[in-house]
Design a protein around this motif. Structure first.
Motif, short mmCIF file in Angstrom:
data_model
loop_
_atom_site.label_atom_id
_atom_site.label_comp_id
_atom_site.label_asym_id
_atom_site.label_seq_id
_atom_site.Cartn_x
_atom_site.Cartn_y
_atom_site.Cartn_z
N ARG A 99 9.07 0.90 3.97
CA ARG A 99 9.45 1.49 5.27
C ARG A 99 8.33 2.38 5.80
N ASP A 100 7.65 3.08 4.89
CA ASP A 100 6.55 3.95 5.34
C ASP A 100 5.41 3.12 5.90
N GLU A 120 5.34 9.94 5.30
CA GLU A 120 5.59 9.12 6.45
C GLU A 120 7.02 8.62 6.54
N ALA A 121 7.77 8.79 5.47
CA ALA A 121 9.16 8.34 5.54
C ALA A 121 9.99 9.31 6.34
N ALA A 170 0.82 -1.21 0.00
CA ALA A 170 0.00 0.00 0.00
C ALA A 170 0.86 1.26 0.00
N LYS A 171 2.07 1.16 0.49
CA LYS A 171 3.02 2.28 0.47
C LYS A 171 4.40 1.69 0.28
#
Lengths: 326, 674
Positions: A166-167, B16-17, A162-163
């Motif tokens: 790591r995110d 978000e990273a 979905a991302k």
């Protein structure tokens, strides 16, 4: 060893390749001329993916890039394993009702985590790296496949995540994200590594180096060793003089794996406190009488004895010296 | 709608990273790509220039950040897909890269596949690994090596009932390093010596999967070969820095090749039925390592006399390792899952080493050493997972471990008949642990997870191993399409029983809160805060001379206290300015406030207490703001520029070393797709 390896490799590789070529030729003959457009299935309740395309063109037009498109391209799978209905179930009621989530037999956004898991594992159960998914921490905490995978809108080239990986992991594991912000860390944010280099998000086999099946979710190196040894192969041994705490308790006895404020991912800013916390005569140790206390020749106030690894350079294991001096 | 959703997801992902200023995450060009014949192609490349400006300790900068100057292919992405799934030679090729050219972190990921016939995956990575002369090694250990890792996996007939796997992995590390060699006197210093690191590891894999009667059988045979041919030599003439120590290392050379292999087998049998499932795995590996060491050191000893040392070592070490797992899963109802797992592992390491030493021309003879270390571990766990209703579920588990560690230490002098002697030691540890957890979903976007575990080990191996411990975890998450809020708490306490001088306890607690908000397609905000607390207390026993001229005495009245309070914050804002420009600004800070003290050690304490106090806490601030602008100058071309600042500041210079630095990192690039 080399000869036996070569002989086995030739046998085991040549035969499958020949077999594979033959089988592929046969398969190509079978599918030659077949169209990627799936025929309407004869099974009751199934309408075929073409019917779905009519109302969901945004999903279907790019679906040929999706790993699940193989089920359509194959032309050989039964309706319940083909295209949209392979995951969402027979679509006749949905078509008859002119849409609506409640008429989709498997509407993932409405399903319980276990139902999602069961649906996906209908095809993916047998993969070796998912063998422990039923008892994984993720499953126990209600994390289903669709919590991490986006089947229709994945931005990643592999695994339909979905991302970016790591995110995805950081979105729940904020404390781990903070550790990767520290000055000494593995290079995950820089793109050199991924979480799945060390972890198996689908659940892992019991580690051979920890009690109580901990740490969990660690993807072991192939010799059932600490995942660190996949890259740090020089620490692997076997050594004549193993550092027992490393060989038995694993690397985490001295290091914090994600990130640390201390150099070399150490648990303490200086080495001597790290060493002395075990080498104080306390605990059981491998000799029953406590972990060895340091030598009486050492004077901790002398700076050279504060840098233990300046002399004990082979601290991970040595072949020449029981005190790891060479 | 789908594309907007895709952009939204990508945007959230970007934020978000943890931020590294480049490569640029913004997209350019059509996600749908271009059609060529029966294939669709998408590709993009970002070519740019990085620059850096470092002030302070450049070695520490390279250890923590290590971005350099120069031209880079910062990232690239290429994919070609067959539109009907019946390509002639392939149906899919994807290639993604980062940092190619000269970055210290480079990677390439390739997949080529043809449906039903084959799938090939390749990963290649490069890491320039730099360790400065760190405080932990007295400023002496330095490494400047390059590690290259590659993995190749080929699967034949991936959709068939019989699949074949071939694999190859390689891991090399090469480059210069400084290490230390302790010579001439048992209490002498470690002299700096040069090391030319040459390590190589190759692995070959052959395997197959076979589906029959509802079972899947997986077999894999693997061989790996390891070579370490790192030689050591003099780093010039080295003089002992110790006052009163006249040691000089004038000549030094050491060869210590190690060649080993780890051939192994893996077998796995799996089935899943409607009400039950079974998984059984067995692996066997037989590691060996053959080694030799040849060392010559010439110089002057501690008391000013000529000194020489020759050492020759040869031998081998072996490690047969057997591990097995057996899991039975039961699904008696839609709501209940019960899994029982039994694992065994037996790891035996035995090694023999022939050690010969001659000091100052005097042959001290040869000693044969034998070591055996065996670890037998049996664990059994039962996990029960029950969903009470649509919004409430519980789970519990009981885990039992039984470990036996056996050690045999032996030695013999070949010059004397019947001189071999050995000792056997055995340590047995049993651990019982129970875990319970619950998950709540009172509202669709709201999930709450709570769990805890309590365990007790009878005889842990080391004074700091898990003994009497408990964990508590809590997590609350609220997720909407454009808003995510989450918070979590994690606690791990461990107490070891008093033994001799030791009475170890540790308490770690972490608190975390995250928020991601994307109210509009042109605006997104991401923020997180984390606090991680750790305190440990351990009894110490060591030798120290209380005055410079006195003999070392055993000290037992001291303790090793360590307190860490790490606050981490991360915030990022993304703004889309019109349809042309994207601006990102972010800030990350990590601050260990220690225990709040203002000086490493209080004045007036004894030298020993001062030393121990000075390492009880390590206050440090590491923060990094960044900004990045990306402008779409044509439908398929973007121009990007970014800046990032790093500041590393230790409050107390640990053991007298100042490693602080600050650095400016920048880049400019062009990203285009065609």
């Amino acid at each position: 060893m080399i000869v036996s390896m070569a002989r086995a490799a030739i046998l085991v590789t040549t035969l499958p390749i020949l077999w594979a070529c033959g089988a592929a030729w046969a398969q190509n003959q079978a599918v030659a001329g077949s169209s990627a457009t799936p025929p309407a299935p004869a099974a009751p309740g199934f309408v075929g993916s073409n019917a779905c395309k009519t109302c969901h063109p945004d999903i279907f037009l790019n679906f040929y890039k999706n790993a699940h498109y193989k089920s359509i391209a194959s032309g050989k799978e039964p309706p319940e394993r083909t295209g949209c209905e392979g995951c969402h179930g027979p679509g006749q009621a949905h078509v008859a009702a002119r849409g609506g989530k409640s008429t989709i037999p498997h509407a993932f956004s409405l399903m319980q985590p276990k139902q999602v898991l069961d649906t996906c594992l209908g095809c993916h159960a047998n993969d070796f790296n998912r063998a422990n998914i039923r008892r994984s921490e993720h499953t126990l905490n209600g994390i289903a496949c669709t919590s991490c995978h986006s089947i229709h809108h994945s931005p990643t080239p592999k695994y339909l995540l979905a991302k970016q990986q790591r995110d995805l992991c950081y979105s729940c594991h904020g404390n781990i994200r903070a550790q990767f912000d520290m000055p000494s860390k593995h290079r995950v944010n820089e793109g050199f590594m991924e979480c799945s280099d060390c972890h198996n998000p689908h659940g892992a086999f019991a580690p051979t180096w920890g009690m109580g099946q901990k740490p969990r979710m660690i993807e072991q190196a192939l010799g059932n060793e600490d995942a660190c040894l996949k890259c740090h192969v020089d620490k692997r041994g076997p050594f004549v003089y193993e550092h027992p705490s490393v060989a038995i308790e694993g690397c985490e006895i001295c290091h914090t794996p994600h990130g640390s404020m201390n150099a070399k991912l150490l648990r303490r800013p200086v080495v001597f406190t790290l060493c002395l916390e075990c080498h104080n005569g306390g605990g059981s140790g491998t000799r029953n009488q406590g972990v060895d206390i340091q030598s009486a020749r050492h004077n901790l106030l002398d700076p050279k004895f504060q840098f233990c690894t300046a002399c004990h350079v082979r601290i991970h294991g040595s072949n020449a010296d029981e005190y790891f001096l060479r | 709608m789908g594309r907007r959703l895709l952009l939204l997801l990508a945007t959230i992902g970007v934020l978000e990273a943890q931020q590294v200023v480049a490569p640029t995450p913004e997209q350019v060009g059509s996600a749908r790509g271009d059609n060529v014949g029966d294939y669709n192609i998408t590709q993009s490349f970002e070519l740019g220039y990085r620059f850096k400006d470092v002030f302070g300790d450049e070695g520490m900068y390279r250890s923590a950040v290590d971005m350099g100057n120069g031209l880079r292919l910062l990232s690239s992405s290429f994919s070609i897909n067959s539109k009907d799934g019946h390509g002639h030679y392939f149906d899919e090729i994807t290639l993604n890269t980062i940092g190619l050219g000269n970055d210290n972190y480079q990677a390439a990921i390739l997949r080529i596949q043809k449906n039903r016939l084959y799938r090939y995956d390749m990963t290649w990575r490069l890491n320039a690994y730099f360790v400065p002369g760190l405080t932990v090694a007295g400023g002496e250990h330095l490494e400047d090596t390059i590690r290259r890792i590659q993995d190749h996996d080929l699967t034949l007939l991936p959709q068939s009932h019989y699949r074949f796997h071939l694999g190859y992995s390689r891991n090399t590390e090469n480059g210069p390093a400084l290490t230390t060699a302790q010579e001439f006197d048992a209490s002498g210093v470690g002299f700096p010596v040069f090391e030319n690191v040459k390590r190589q590891w190759n692995e070959f894999r052959v395997g197959a999967d076979l589906d029959f009667a509802g079972f899947r059988l997986t077999l894999q045979r693997r061989w790996d070969f390891y070579k370490d041919d790192t030689p050591l030599s003099s780093d010039g003439v080295q003089v002992s820095p110790e006052p009163g120590d006249q040691s000089v290392l004038q000549q030094f050379q050491r060869s210590q090749p190690v060649h080993g292999s780890n051939p192994g087998w893996l077998g796995n049998l799996f089935t899943k039925r409607r009400l039950w499932g079974v998984n059984a795995r067995l692996t066997y590996n037989s590691g060996t390592g053959n080694f030799a060491l040849d060392e010559l050191a010439l110089g002057i000893g501690m008391f000013g006399t000529a000194a020489s040392r020759q050492i020759a070592v040869g031998g081998d070490a072996n490690r047969p390792d057997l591990a097995g797992d057996f899991s039975v899963s039961l699904y008696p109802s839609e709501r209940l899952t019960v899994v029982n797992n039994t694992s065994i592992s037996s790891d035996r390491i035995d090694g023999q080493s022939s050690y010969t030493e001659a000091d100052d021309g005097l042959d001290l003879g040869t000693t044969i050493y034998f070591r055996y270390l065996a670890d037998r571990l049996v664990t059994n766990s039962t996990d029960v997972n029950y969903r009470v209703n649509d919004w409430f579920g519980i789970y519990g588990g009981y885990h039992y471990s039984d470990r036996l560690v056996s050690t045999i230490e032996g030695q013999g002098l070949p010059a004397f008949a019947n001189s071999f002697s050995s000792s056997l030691y055995q340590v047995s540890n049993h651990e019982n642990a129970g875990a319970v957890g619950l998950r709540l979903r009172p509202l669709k976007p709201l999930t709450i997870n709570l769990d805890g575990e309590k365990g007790r080990a009878s005889y842990p191996l080391t004074p700091i191993s898990a003994s009497d411990y408990h964990t508590i975890n809590g997590r609350v998450m609220y997720r909407l399409k454009n808003l995510q809020l989450s918070t979590s708490y994690k606690q791990y306490y461990n107490l070891n029983p008093p033994m001799s001088f030791s009475n170890f306890s540790s308490h770690s607690r972490s608190y975390n809160a995250n928020a991601s908000w994307t109210p509009r397609s042109w605006f997104a905000l991401d923020a997180s805060y984390s606090k991680q607390h750790l305190d440990t207390l351990d009894g110490l026993a060591f030798f120290s001379a209380l005055t410079p001229l006195s003999a070392s005495q055993l000290q037992t009245g001291f303790s090793s206290l360590y307190i860490s309070n790490i606050h981490s914050g991360n915030m990022g804002v993304r703004l889309a300015l019109g349809k042309r420009a994207d601006l990102y600004a972010g800030y990350t800070i990590t601050k260990d406030t220690g225990d709040g003290r203002s000086a490493a050690a209080p004045p007036g304490a004894t030298p020993l207490q001062t030393l121990l106090d000075s390492v009880q806490t390590f206050p440090l601030t590491y923060h990094s703001p960044l900004a990045r602008l990306s402008i779409r100058i044509a439908p398929k071309i973007r121009w990007n520029a970014g800046w990032q600042y790093y500041d590393y500041a230790e409050q107390f210079n640990l053991l007298g070393y100042d490693q602080n630095f600050h650095a400016h990192i920048g880049y400019t690039s062009v990203l285009w797709s065609f």
